[in-house]
Enzyme design. Sequence first.
Site, short mmCIF file in Angstrom:
data_model
loop_
_atom_site.label_atom_id
_atom_site.label_comp_id
_atom_site.label_asym_id
_atom_site.label_seq_id
_atom_site.Cartn_x
_atom_site.Cartn_y
_atom_site.Cartn_z
CB SER A 142 12.60 44.91 -18.43
OG SER A 142 11.32 45.16 -18.96
CE1 TYR A 155 10.41 48.15 -17.20
CE2 TYR A 155 11.04 49.03 -15.05
CZ TYR A 155 10.77 47.96 -15.88
OH TYR A 155 10.87 46.68 -15.38
#
Length: 262
Positions: A142, A155
């Site tokens: 990500s 996250y």
Amino acid sequence: MFSLKGKIAFVTGASYGIGFAIACALSDAGAKIVFNDINQELVDKGLSAYKEKGIEAFGYVCDVTDEQKVKETVQNIENDIGVIDILVNNAGIIKRIPMCEMSAEEWRQVIDVDLTGPFICSKTVIPSMIKKGGGKIINICSMMSELGRETVSAYAAAKGGLKMLTRNIASEYGEFNIQCNGIGPGYIATPQTAPLREKQADGSRHPFDSFIISKTPAARWGIAEDLAGPAVFLASSASDFVNGHVLYVDGGILAYIGKQPK
Ligand code: NAP
Ligand code: GCO
């Protein structure tokens, strides 16, 4: 060198979204597609979606955080279809909560799916890959493998860890002809980011939507299909000497300071 003919690809969490688009691309390149999701309803939804694309996929109900279930699923895949050549660790969740308001349980849930899940799936498929003479592991990282932002502490920690897990698998198993790389998608229009793109009551863009467009040289959100080519590259023999690398597919976000407000 980009052909995946004769290869078996296992894409986790691939009933829809990025995983589905990557699986379709791997299928188009010749791979046989196996996927999992956390319940039969989602697996059935995925099977129908693949069928609509003319892909005869194989679906299994499996929670990537359940080590025993992952072991059983990989064994079933090997018995039913064959040894997995390509593993795409795609399954993931996000909880957008200010860190000081996030419970340890909520933190653990994100780390468990986004980091421990890829660990469990990778350690389960690697022994058979070694016996077969090699394999490919692709971890879906990500922007948050590189950058932080408010409300995504768990996250970002998970995706940062996933970048290092990618490098460690490459380091530990490269000699067995296993290549482990990451794909770092930018901001992609999927159900996971739908809350960030919701229209405002007056019909205007969500502020975050406008923000991302100002931070992206391509001046648009990505779509899951933007990840298709990079995934085929990292799954194929074209990347046999690429290892421990995270390929960012972000429209240029990481290279850009952002458009100056008018
Ligand atoms: P998504 O639309 O939320 O899809 C995630 C998939 O993973 C869903 O099918 C989900 O099932 C499944 N899943 C969740 N927990 C699971 C578990 N424990 N075991 C098995 N499957 C599980 O997300 P996405 O946008 O396609 O993202 C896919 C991956 O790309 C994720 O790792 C995400 O972090 C990453 N990513 C996304 C973006 C983006 O902008 N969208 C950007 C960079 C990276 P349920 O439907 O039951 O939740
Ligand atoms: C967020 C978004 C991002 C994207 C993606 C960016 O809330 O910031 O969900 O985290 O999902 O990971 O690469």
